[in-house]
Design a protein around this motif. Structure first.
Motif, PDB file in Angstrom:
ATOM      1  N   GLU A  82      26.402  13.182 -16.446  1.00 26.98           N
ATOM      2  CA  GLU A  82      26.862  12.100 -16.631  1.00 26.98           C
ATOM      3  C   GLU A  82      27.111  11.564 -15.043  1.00 26.98           C
ATOM      4  O   GLU A  82      27.391  10.952 -14.451  1.00 26.98           O
ATOM      5  N   ILE A  83      26.589  12.315 -14.234  1.00 21.31           N
ATOM      6  CA  ILE A  83      27.255  12.544 -12.651  1.00 21.31           C
ATOM      7  C   ILE A  83      25.818  11.857 -12.636  1.00 21.31           C
ATOM      8  O   ILE A  83      25.896  10.538 -11.808  1.00 21.31           O
ATOM      9  N   PHE A  84      24.114  11.920 -13.082  1.00 23.47           N
ATOM     10  CA  PHE A  84      23.123  10.831 -13.241  1.00 23.47           C
ATOM     11  C   PHE A  84      23.682   9.411 -12.701  1.00 23.47           C
ATOM     12  O   PHE A  84      23.090   8.279 -12.490  1.00 23.47           O
ATOM     13  N   GLN A  85      24.233   9.470 -14.754  1.00 24.16           N
ATOM     14  CA  GLN A  85      24.915   8.138 -14.564  1.00 24.16           C
ATOM     15  C   GLN A  85      25.213   7.728 -13.594  1.00 24.16           C
ATOM     16  O   GLN A  85      25.236   6.136 -13.578  1.00 24.16           O
ATOM     17  N   LYS A  86      26.049   8.149 -13.343  1.00 28.06           N
ATOM     18  CA  LYS A  86      27.324   7.858 -12.014  1.00 28.06           C
ATOM     19  C   LYS A  86      26.753   7.299 -11.218  1.00 28.06           C
ATOM     20  O   LYS A  86      27.140   5.579 -10.701  1.00 28.06           O
ATOM     21  N   ALA A  87      25.575   7.603 -11.011  1.00 24.54           N
ATOM     22  CA  ALA A  87      24.867   6.761  -9.650  1.00 24.54           C
ATOM     23  C   ALA A  87      24.141   5.989 -10.322  1.00 24.54           C
ATOM     24  O   ALA A  87      23.872   5.661  -8.710  1.00 24.54           O
ATOM     25  N   PHE A  88      23.398   5.997 -10.705  1.00 25.90           N
ATOM     26  CA  PHE A  88      22.625   4.694 -11.338  1.00 25.90           C
ATOM     27  C   PHE A  88      23.302   3.480 -11.674  1.00 25.90           C
ATOM     28  O   PHE A  88      23.031   2.189 -10.934  1.00 25.90           O
ATOM     29  N   GLN A  89      24.219   3.633 -11.458  1.00 27.48           N
ATOM     30  CA  GLN A  89      25.822   2.574 -10.829  1.00 27.48           C
ATOM     31  C   GLN A  89      26.128   1.959  -9.620  1.00 27.48           C
ATOM     32  O   GLN A  89      27.266   1.164  -9.118  1.00 27.48           O
ATOM     33  N   ILE A  90      25.874   2.908  -8.521  1.00 25.63           N
ATOM     34  CA  ILE A  90      25.948   3.187  -7.298  1.00 25.63           C
ATOM     35  C   ILE A  90      25.447   1.691  -6.550  1.00 25.63           C
ATOM     36  O   ILE A  90      23.880   1.704  -7.006  1.00 25.63           O
ATOM     37  N   ASN A  91      25.982   1.073  -5.961  1.00 23.59           N
ATOM     38  CA  ASN A  91      24.975  -0.226  -6.042  1.00 23.59           C
ATOM     39  C   ASN A  91      24.791  -1.271  -4.474  1.00 23.59           C
ATOM     40  O   ASN A  91      25.093  -1.658  -4.112  1.00 23.59           O
ATOM     41  N   ILE A  92      24.676   0.477  -3.698  1.00 23.14           N
ATOM     42  CA  ILE A  92      23.988   0.424  -2.376  1.00 23.14           C
ATOM     43  C   ILE A  92      22.984   0.571  -2.140  1.00 23.14           C
ATOM     44  O   ILE A  92      22.850   1.600  -0.704  1.00 23.14           O
ATOM     45  N   LEU A  93      22.721   0.893  -2.917  1.00 28.88           N
ATOM     46  CA  LEU A  93      21.452   2.350  -2.684  1.00 28.88           C
ATOM     47  C   LEU A  93      20.219   1.673  -2.467  1.00 28.88           C
ATOM     48  O   LEU A  93      19.515   0.545  -2.756  1.00 28.88           O
ATOM     49  N   SER A  94      19.411   1.974  -1.090  1.00 28.87           N
ATOM     50  CA  SER A  94      18.473   1.519  -1.030  1.00 28.87           C
ATOM     51  C   SER A  94      17.104   2.226  -2.037  1.00 28.87           C
ATOM     52  O   SER A  94      16.807   2.715  -2.557  1.00 28.87           O
ATOM     53  N   HIS A  95      15.432   1.781  -1.287  1.00 28.18           N
ATOM     54  CA  HIS A  95      14.553   2.048  -1.689  1.00 28.18           C
ATOM     55  C   HIS A  95      14.150   3.323  -2.460  1.00 28.18           C
ATOM     56  O   HIS A  95      13.803   3.926  -2.743  1.00 28.18           O
ATOM     57  N   SER A  96      14.394   3.538  -0.948  1.00 29.19           N
ATOM     58  CA  SER A  96      14.263   5.232  -1.128  1.00 29.19           C
ATOM     59  C   SER A  96      15.542   5.981  -1.748  1.00 29.19           C
ATOM     60  O   SER A  96      14.970   6.811  -2.850  1.00 29.19           O
ATOM     61  N   LYS A 103      16.714   4.903  -4.677  1.00 30.41           N
ATOM     62  CA  LYS A 103      16.780   4.213  -6.240  1.00 30.41           C
ATOM     63  C   LYS A 103      14.868   5.234  -6.257  1.00 30.41           C
ATOM     64  O   LYS A 103      15.993   6.140  -7.798  1.00 30.41           O
ATOM     65  N   GLN A 104      14.444   5.825  -5.476  1.00 31.80           N
ATOM     66  CA  GLN A 104      13.047   6.714  -5.502  1.00 31.80           C
ATOM     67  C   GLN A 104      13.511   8.103  -5.839  1.00 31.80           C
ATOM     68  O   GLN A 104      12.938   8.784  -6.694  1.00 31.80           O
ATOM     69  N   LEU A 122       7.235   4.991  -9.035  1.00 32.66           N
ATOM     70  CA  LEU A 122       6.502   5.261  -8.289  1.00 32.66           C
ATOM     71  C   LEU A 122       7.047   3.705  -8.352  1.00 32.66           C
ATOM     72  O   LEU A 122       6.587   3.217  -6.992  1.00 32.66           O
ATOM     73  N   LYS A 123       7.621   2.647  -8.440  1.00 34.52           N
ATOM     74  CA  LYS A 123       7.653   1.328  -8.446  1.00 34.52           C
ATOM     75  C   LYS A 123       8.446   1.015  -7.393  1.00 34.52           C
ATOM     76  O   LYS A 123       8.330   0.079  -6.698  1.00 34.52           O
ATOM     77  N   ALA A 124       9.248   2.231  -6.788  1.00 29.86           N
ATOM     78  CA  ALA A 124      10.533   2.132  -5.366  1.00 29.86           C
ATOM     79  C   ALA A 124       9.890   1.876  -4.486  1.00 29.86           C
ATOM     80  O   ALA A 124       9.843   1.384  -3.496  1.00 29.86           O
ATOM     81  N   GLN A 125       8.946   2.715  -3.880  1.00 32.69           N
ATOM     82  CA  GLN A 125       8.490   2.790  -2.781  1.00 32.69           C
ATOM     83  C   GLN A 125       7.392   3.663  -2.034  1.00 32.69           C
ATOM     84  O   GLN A 125       7.433   4.390  -3.175  1.00 32.69           O
ATOM     85  N   LYS A 126       5.938   3.140  -1.205  1.00 32.48           N
ATOM     86  CA  LYS A 126       4.521   3.581  -1.758  1.00 32.48           C
ATOM     87  C   LYS A 126       5.118   4.781  -0.417  1.00 32.48           C
ATOM     88  O   LYS A 126       4.458   6.021  -0.959  1.00 32.48           O
ATOM     89  N   SER A 127       5.336   4.725   0.558  1.00 35.17           N
ATOM     90  CA  SER A 127       4.835   5.117   1.729  1.00 35.17           C
ATOM     91  C   SER A 127       6.031   6.415   1.613  1.00 35.17           C
ATOM     92  O   SER A 127       6.719   6.007   2.700  1.00 35.17           O
ATOM     93  N   SER A 128       6.390   7.796   0.924  1.00 33.03           N
ATOM     94  CA  SER A 128       7.582   8.529   1.037  1.00 33.03           C
ATOM     95  C   SER A 128       7.100   9.768   0.560  1.00 33.03           C
ATOM     96  O   SER A 128       5.766  10.022  -0.694  1.00 33.03           O
ATOM     97  N   LEU A 129       7.770  10.620   1.097  1.00 35.96           N
ATOM     98  CA  LEU A 129       7.408  11.620   0.227  1.00 35.96           C
ATOM     99  C   LEU A 129       7.267  11.767  -0.950  1.00 35.96           C
ATOM    100  O   LEU A 129       6.588  12.717  -2.059  1.00 35.96           O
ATOM    101  N   TYR A 130       8.648  11.728  -1.723  1.00 33.96           N
ATOM    102  CA  TYR A 130       8.593  11.294  -2.808  1.00 33.96           C
ATOM    103  C   TYR A 130       7.690  10.228  -4.478  1.00 33.96           C
ATOM    104  O   TYR A 130       7.605  10.804  -4.932  1.00 33.96           O
TER     105      TYR A 130
END
Length: 476
Positions: A351-365, A367-368, A396-404
């Motif tokens: 439920e919490i993960f699904q709420k997080a997906f609805q947050i509209n201000i996420l950066s690429h990092s 989202k990753q 993997l689509k979100a951002q290449k140069s990152s730890l995640y």
């Protein structure tokens, strides 16, 4: 007012430098939480009250209360008269611009025009060639502070504002503080080659009584493994401002990271006694209880279940309190979801993960990170491999140069190889594994996997195209 006059007024309003022309979008913040936070800052940060009053006015407008917006602007004017009696016109440009816009939205066009004229008359005293913000660097700084309050999406723009202000007044303590804070927040915490440490040191030299900057410098020194030096700054800040919530909060973070969790909890409890509701304080308390749980598990091979459950419940309750106060608090959603997983409460984690997906201000990092953690949850906890694979791919689509990025790539590689070792004959598994090996830079293995995918699904255009690209990269 005639249509021509109204259009002329609208054109003049758009030329103003104020909160209404700085593209501060209400969907990027939780307005109630920000309004409450600014209320606390108005009480404790006397130097920032003009900016805070202007921000509170803009927020009141966004919430549909223009009368309240006017009341905050009146307070801003009072602060200007008190703090800058010799520069009232110059220091009022942003406030008067906000007045004009509020009156315009109230359809009080004559009042709006009156404030536009006040700004224009003040600006007539300037040389005509340079831009307004070049003449008044404090306007750049105020825009920078406003942008910072609207969240990390705006930090890059805020940095530019403070850079512009510093070009005119390089030794201004406020401008140096704003610039240091934005760079600190934009930099990777453990970046030993960044600017943040030097800028924070410079800001503290210019304004040693600004405990907000002092505690950030202490945290940066801790990041650089200079904990003893950092603690001297923390102790000085606590001595100077023992009841300031922001000092207490950052000092608590310092001691938690140092391993002194009990001391951190004590400091946060003091901060909550002064300001009982801020989401960030509840979040930090929850992180402390999580750290205490980790310490317990490291110290005792089989810690008492009752003690473990108590710490989990304390952590969950404060994470929930933080999200209740700020529903767009992304990292708190991630922390709460992980704690539910810790407690094997998978439905609540979902439920919490699904709420997080609805947050509209996420950066690429952001989202990753979200896709990576959700994929890990599906992979290791609920054993739903197809969904895990899809979210690893999204990460993997979100951002290449990152730890995640590396973590997602490696986790997906292991999962696909395990599926193939267990006898998978799904061409998609082989094709995706080829894609992952390509990301790893292993061209030969990528070619081999795409060939296997084609054997299972002949004439697949995606696999043929990938193979062609890989072979051309070898021959070129």
């Amino acid at each position: 007012m005639s249509a021509v006059s109204k259009n002329s007024l609208r054109s003049s309003l758009l030329q103003l430098e104020c909160y209404f022309t700085w593209t501060l979008l209400k969907q990027d913040v939780e307005l109630d939480e920000l309004e409450e936070r600014l209320g606390h800052q108005h009480e404790f940060f006397t130097k920032s009250r003009i900016t805070i009053c202007n921000l509170l006015s803009y927020i009141s407008h966004l919430k549909g209360s223009n009368e309240k917006a006017l009341a905050h602007l009146q307070k801003a004017e009072e602060e200007i008269k008190r703090c800058h009696p010799e520069e009232i016109g110059r220091r009022s440009i942003v406030t008067w611009g906000n007045y004009a816009w509020v009156y315009y939205h109230m359809e009080r066009y004559e009042d709006a025009q009156r404030y536009v004229s006040k700004v224009e008359n003040t600006c007539k005293e300037l040389p005509s060639t340079p831009q307004l913000k070049a003449q008044f660097p404090e306007i750049c700084a105020e825009e920078g502070w406003a942008l910072m309050k609207f969240g990390k999406k705006y930090f890059g723009r805020a940095k530019v504002c403070f850079e512009d202000a510093l070009q005119r007044e390089p030794d201004n303590p406020e401008f140096n503080a704003g610039y240091a804070i934005t760079v600190y927040r934009l930099e990777c915490p453990f970046n030993s080659h960044g600017q943040a440490l030097q800028l924070l040191q410079r800001a503290v030299e210019l304004d040693p009584e600004n405990t907000f900057i002092v505690v950030l410098l202490a945290l940066k020194l801790q990041d650089m493994q200079r904990t003893e030096e950092g603690e001297r700054y923390i102790k000085a800040a606590l001595k100077q401002a023992p009841a300031l919530p922001y000092t207490l909060r950052y000092a608590a973070k310092f001691y938690r990271r140092k391993g002194e969790v009990g001391k951190a909890v004590e400091l946060l409890r003091k901060a909550l006694a002064v300001t009982p509701n801020p989401a960030i304080l509840h979040h930090q308390l929850a992180v402390c209880y999580r750290s205490e749980l980790n310490q317990l598990r490291e110290a005792v091979r089989y810690p008492p279940a009752e003690q473990v459950d108590k710490l989990i419940q304390l952590s969950i309750s404060h994470f929930k309190a933080a999200i209740d106060k700020n529903p767009k608090f992304f990292f708190c959603h991630m922390d709460l979801a992980k704690m539910y997983v810790e407690a094997k409460r998978y439905e609540e984690a979902e439920e919490i993960f699904q709420k997080a997906f609805q947050i509209n201000i996420l950066s690429h990092s952001d989202k990753q990170l979200l896709h990576y953690l959700y994929a890990s949850f599906k992979h290791f906890d609920t054993k739903e491999e197809p969904e895990a694979i899809e979210h690893y791919l999204e990460a993997l689509k979100a951002q290449k140069s990152s730890l995640y990025f590396a973590k997602c790539r490696d986790a997906l590689k292991r999962l696909l190889e395990q599926r193939i070792q267990r006898g998978s004959r799904d061409a998609t598994d082989f094709g995706r594994l080829g894609f992952v090996y390509h990301l790893c830079g292993d061209t030969q293995e990528a070619i081999r996997r795409y060939k296997q995918a084609l054997a299972l699904h002949p004439d697949n255009e995606e696999y043929l195209s990938a193979l062609c690209e890989l072979r051309l990269s070898i021959s070129s």
